[in-house]
Design an enzyme around this catalytic site. Structure first.
Site, PDB file in Angstrom:
ATOM      1  N   GLU A   1       0.560  -0.870   0.595  1.00  0.00           N
ATOM      2  CA  GLU A   1      -0.114   0.135   0.090  1.00  0.00           C
ATOM      3  C   GLU A   1       0.785   1.097   0.141  1.00  0.00           C
ATOM      4  OE1 GLU A   1      -2.253   2.653   3.364  1.00  0.00           O
ATOM      5  OE2 GLU A   1      -2.839   0.181   3.595  1.00  0.00           O
TER       6      GLU A   1
ATOM      7  N   LYS B 285      -9.837  -2.378   8.610  1.00  0.00           N
ATOM      8  CA  LYS B 285      -8.517  -2.051   9.253  1.00  0.00           C
ATOM      9  C   LYS B 285      -8.448  -0.917  10.439  1.00  0.00           C
ATOM     10  CE  LYS B 285      -6.426   2.103   7.710  1.00  0.00           C
ATOM     11  NZ  LYS B 285      -5.391   3.138   7.478  1.00  0.00           N
TER      12      LYS B 285
END
Length: 221
Positions: free
Chosen positions: A45, A133
């Site tokens: 990411e 998350k």
């Protein structure tokens, strides 16, 4: 939004670690990605507040077709569109950005929004998140993941923040679907100056910690 290479869930399940790139130089990121692939870590990411983030995302998707490349710190629709246009295959947000989640769900782009409380976590999941998350996990610990998954066992949790070689197995044992790792994965003393052998050894240790506490068969169901 343009058509490009899809996120591979098989690669993610094989190695459920999202490596978070924030504020690193482009050439270092490419060296890291190459080393990750050798260690069979497949998902990276790039946060949108990293200098040249869109260029890095675009280059990673072209240079490393065997990786999942995503954009993080995406908080609004313009940022989402820019990330997807650059080639991002998945999106991570630090918050429950409802419009971003809905757009990703509508266009079949995996989305991992950030949530902290059970209410935020459930809200993100209800909106269609691929996984949530849990951030910052360092303030909560593995027991929090275990406690949340007891009543909300259908939600796929990805604790992020404070995950390290020393505790990663505890998070998976507690029921984590995956983890996000930044500075604890990309060790500063190893990448400045870049020591590929030491970084590869560290990546291999991280992967070995997963093997005893993570079940791909469980998360696929």
């Amino acid at each position: 939004m343009p058509t490009h290479k899809k996120f591979s869930w098989d690669l993610f399940h094989d190695s459920p670690v999202i490596g978070i790139v924030r504020g690193l130089e482009e050439d270092v990121v490419y060296k890291i990605a190459d080393t990750m692939l050798e260690a069979k870590l497949y998902t990276v990411e790039v946060t949108m507040n990293t200098p040249d983030a869109l260029s890095i995302i675009n280059d990673l998707t072209n240079k490393f077709p065997g990786m999942n490349v995503g954009a993080g710190t995406v908080c609004d629709i313009p940022g989402l569109r820019a990330a997807i246009d650059a080639g991002a295959q998945f999106i991570v947000t630090p918050i429950v950005a409802e419009d971003v989640i809905r757009q990703c769900v509508a266009t079949n782009v995996p989305i991992f929004p950030g949530g902290f409380t059970p209410t935020e976590i459930y809200k993100a999941w209800e909106l269609g998140a691929s996984g949530v998350k849990v951030f910052p996990a360092s303030l909560l610990g593995p027991d929090y993941i275990r406690n949340v998954t007891a009543p909300l066992d259908q939600i796929k949790l990805i604790p992020t923040g404070g995950i390290s070689l020393g505790n990663i197995s505890s998070y998976f044992a507690a029921g984590a679907y995956g983890v996000g790792m930044g500075s604890s994965l990309y060790l500063k003393n190893v990448i400045e100056p870049f020591d590929r052998a030491a970084l590869l050894e560290h990546f291999n240790l991280v992967r070995s910690e997963i093997s005893g506490s993570y079940s791909p068969e469980k998360v696929r169901n």
